[in-house]
Design an enzyme around this catalytic site. Structure first.
Site, PDB file in Angstrom:
ATOM      1  N   ASP A  52       0.812  -1.222   0.000  1.00 35.68           N
ATOM      2  CA  ASP A  52       0.000   0.000   0.000  1.00 35.68           C
ATOM      3  C   ASP A  52       0.846   1.272   0.000  1.00 35.68           C
ATOM      4  OD1 ASP A  52      -2.257  -1.719   0.281  1.00 35.68           O
ATOM      5  OD2 ASP A  52      -1.798  -1.870   2.409  1.00 35.68           O
ATOM      6  N   LYS A  57       2.130   1.998  -5.138  1.00 33.30           N
ATOM      7  CA  LYS A  57       2.842   1.460  -6.316  1.00 33.30           C
ATOM      8  C   LYS A  57       2.020   1.648  -7.589  1.00 33.30           C
ATOM      9  CE  LYS A  57       3.112  -2.596  -4.343  1.00 33.30           C
ATOM     10  NZ  LYS A  57       2.734  -2.284  -2.967  1.00 33.30           N
ATOM     11  N   GLY A  63      -4.452  -4.928  -4.463  1.00 29.30           N
ATOM     12  CA  GLY A  63      -5.572  -4.137  -4.948  1.00 29.30           C
ATOM     13  C   GLY A  63      -5.072  -2.791  -5.392  1.00 29.30           C
ATOM     14  N   HIS A  64      -5.493  -2.341  -6.552  1.00 28.37           N
ATOM     15  CA  HIS A  64      -5.136  -0.987  -6.943  1.00 28.37           C
ATOM     16  C   HIS A  64      -6.312  -0.319  -7.663  1.00 28.37           C
ATOM     17  CE1 HIS A  64      -3.303  -3.888  -9.790  1.00 28.37           C
ATOM     18  NE2 HIS A  64      -4.007  -3.215 -10.658  1.00 28.37           N
ATOM     19  N   GLN A  93       2.312  -6.036  -2.916  1.00 26.78           N
ATOM     20  CA  GLN A  93       2.702  -6.074  -1.498  1.00 26.78           C
ATOM     21  C   GLN A  93       4.038  -5.341  -1.271  1.00 26.78           C
ATOM     22  OE1 GLN A  93       1.665  -9.534  -2.762  1.00 26.78           O
ATOM     23  NE2 GLN A  93      -0.337  -8.681  -2.438  1.00 26.78           N
TER      24      GLN A  93
HETATM   25  P1  IMP Z   1      -2.075 -12.933   2.404  1.00 27.40           P
HETATM   26  O1  IMP Z   1      -1.209 -12.358   1.340  1.00 27.40           O
HETATM   27  O2  IMP Z   1      -3.541 -12.801   2.130  1.00 27.40           O
HETATM   28  O3  IMP Z   1      -1.683 -14.349   2.737  1.00 27.40           O
HETATM   29  O4  IMP Z   1      -1.842 -12.099   3.751  1.00 27.40           O
HETATM   30  C1  IMP Z   1      -0.623 -12.161   4.462  1.00 27.40           C
HETATM   31  C2  IMP Z   1      -0.250 -10.808   5.056  1.00 27.40           C
HETATM   32  O5  IMP Z   1       0.071  -9.911   4.007  1.00 27.40           O
HETATM   33  C3  IMP Z   1      -1.370 -10.142   5.840  1.00 27.40           C
HETATM   34  O6  IMP Z   1      -0.792  -9.416   6.904  1.00 27.40           O
HETATM   35  C4  IMP Z   1      -1.996  -9.198   4.834  1.00 27.40           C
HETATM   36  O7  IMP Z   1      -2.649  -8.116   5.459  1.00 27.40           O
HETATM   37  C5  IMP Z   1      -0.752  -8.758   4.081  1.00 27.40           C
HETATM   38  N1  IMP Z   1      -1.081  -8.342   2.698  1.00 27.40           N
HETATM   39  C6  IMP Z   1      -1.353  -9.130   1.650  1.00 27.40           C
HETATM   40  N2  IMP Z   1      -1.572  -8.411   0.546  1.00 27.40           N
HETATM   41  C7  IMP Z   1      -1.418  -7.120   0.900  1.00 27.40           C
HETATM   42  C8  IMP Z   1      -1.482  -5.889   0.170  1.00 27.40           C
HETATM   43  O8  IMP Z   1      -1.716  -5.833  -1.044  1.00 27.40           O
HETATM   44  N3  IMP Z   1      -1.239  -4.769   0.906  1.00 27.40           N
HETATM   45  C9  IMP Z   1      -0.936  -4.804   2.228  1.00 27.40           C
HETATM   46  N4  IMP Z   1      -0.853  -5.921   2.949  1.00 27.40           N
HETATM   47  C10 IMP Z   1      -1.100  -7.076   2.284  1.00 27.40           C
END
Ligand code: IMP
Length: 458
Positions: A12, A15, A39-40, A232
């Protein structure tokens, strides 16, 4: 050449906006990891598009590639493509045959495991999209790849091998009867075969599956410019992040090579731009030494709203910056910029340039602080310790900067760097000096015209 975009913090960082801006000069935009946990939001010709999988460049007529390092949920992907087509666009999206497929049982297992962990307060706070279980199957050599959807015999064979295992995990390990699940067909071989074979047909008919590395290499041989888009961020990288509060892929620059099939030499001879948000946010649990307030359920040990020392400030920044998850809508935890984190990110990915975002969000504060170093067991640290439990014990040594007032940001973006308030420039230059990396771009607003561009990387 390639330009790789990497999140330097916890995701977040904005990017999408930078990919969108610099992507104008790219012919192809490729993602290298993650899935619909990202998500964007893209604004194109006055229309707003919220996307999780389709690379934003695809909206602007670029070729979008989901590399082999991605995990692809065909339900999400086709829903996004359908929506875009309904709105009159025709995105050109290619998908690596080597990319792994997220199946419905991955989401179920993601949910069950989080639920079980939450009983002891150990949940990661995942996005619930089945990301971890899919990468787990990839590493366990029981995954199903996009290429497998194209061959009915292979698809059936793989499902017949893996689905009974998943049923056994649900029933025997977690003690949940499959029939009691909301969607028991998620663990039914025939139902899965039918739906995913159909996705395979659609992939094929649309000419989407590619050998990603070869596809990108051929594009470059023809002189095309390739943007490599990370999702991420560094601190939720499975290797370089704060394990186990991480996602299950490599958002750092090394992942750009393994996750696209372009060699490290190719990626390394291009630009690698670290995206830095001018402050810090985190979704989900895990430590955050510069945290200002707290979010119940995510901030460790934080039981009730209002407990944090700088609650009001956190609230103000969260509201000003719209710091709510794009995918889940969850409020994000907020903290000051963390330099030990950024020094770590810069070393891991070898940033050649930075984009520093959201400086407008901080406007109006009397002072802006940064965590300059940490103190751990009486010792000063310039970078993050590798052990998460130690990171949680780090105390941030804050440095204070005089704040800056809001200006007409679009006009400042047009005019250039010198139009940025002096105190904001001091802040930017501190970051550049500490990381020994120039800021190529400074984001001062959400719009495309609200970024001060100091260098075009392509
Ligand atoms: P997962 O990717 O759904 O397995 O989540 C694992 C960790 O990564 C969690 O703490 C999520 O909140 C974080 N996370 C996953 N995708 C994002 C993103 O796009 N932005 C911020 N945090 C993310």
């Amino acid at each position: 050449m390639t330009v790789t975009i990497v999140g330097s913090q916890l995701g977040d960082e904005g990017k999408g906006g930078i990919v969108d801006l610099y992507g104008d000069d790219a012919d192809v935009v490729a993602r290298y990891q993650g899935g619909d946990n990202a998500g964007h939001t893209v604004v194109h010709e006055g229309e707003k598009y919220k996307l999780s999988l389709v690379p934003s460049g695809a909206i602007r007529g670029k070729v979008g590639v989901l590399g082999n390092g991605c995990v692809v949920n065909p339900r999400t992907l086709f829903a996004e493509i359908d929506t875009l087509q309904d709105r009159g666009l025709d995105p050109d999206v290619r998908v690596a045959e080597r990319a792994h497929v997220i199946l419905p049982y991955h989401r179920i297992l993601d949910g069950i495991e989080e639920e079980v962990k939450s009983e002891s307060g150990d949940e990661v706070g995942t996005t619930g999209r089945g990301i971890g279980p899919t990468y787990e199957d990839k590493a366990g050599r029981r995954g199903i790849r996009v290429g497998d959807l194209l061959d009915p015999d292979v698809l059936r064979e793989r499902l017949e091998y893996v689905v009974p295992q998943k049923r056994a995990v649900v029933e025997d390990v977690y003690g949940i009867a499959v029939e009691d699940l909301e969607n028991p067909e998620a663990l039914d071989v025939d139902a899965l075969f039918e739906e995913y074979r159909e996705f395979g047909r659609r992939f094929e008919e649309a000419g989407m599956p590619v050998n990603a590395g070869q596809f990108l290499t051929d594009a470059m041989a023809e002189g095309e410019q390739v943007m490599i888009e990370g999702a991420q961020g560094t601190i939720i990288d499975i290797d370089h992040g704060n394990y186990p509060y991480v996602t299950s892929s490599n958002p750092t620059a090394g992942g750009a090579a393994t996750g696209t099939g372009l060699s490290p030499g190719v990626v390394g001879s291009g630009e690698v731009i670290g995206i830095v948000k001018g402050y810090l946010t985190r979704v989900g649990s895990g430590p955050l030494p510069t945290e200002l307030g707290g979010v119940v359920g995510d901030t460790p040990g934080y039981e009730a709203q209002g407990e944090g020392e700088n609650e009001e400030l956190a609230h103000q920044i969260r509201e000003e910056g719209g710091e709510y998850g794009t995918v889940t809508g969850r409020p994000r935890r907020v903290g000051w910029l963390d330099m030990p984190m950024l020094r770590h990110a810069t070393r891991v990915s070898g940033f050649t340039g930075l984009a520093i975002n959201h400086l407008d969000v901080l406007a109006g504060l009397d002072e802006v602080k940064v965590g300059h170093t940490y103190t751990l067991d009486g010792e000063e640290l310039a970078t993050m310790p590798a052990r998460t439990e130690q990171w949680a014990e780090c105390e941030a040594n804050l440095r204070s900067f005089d704040g800056w007032e809001a200006v007409d940001w679009a006009a400042a973006a047009e005019e250039g760097y010198e139009a940025l308030p002096e105190n904001a420039r001091t802040y930017v230059e501190y970051i550049e000096d500490e990381l020994d990396t120039p800021a190529y771009a400074i984001g001062v607003g959400p719009g495309r015209g609200e970024t001060i561009v100091r260098k075009q990387p392509f």
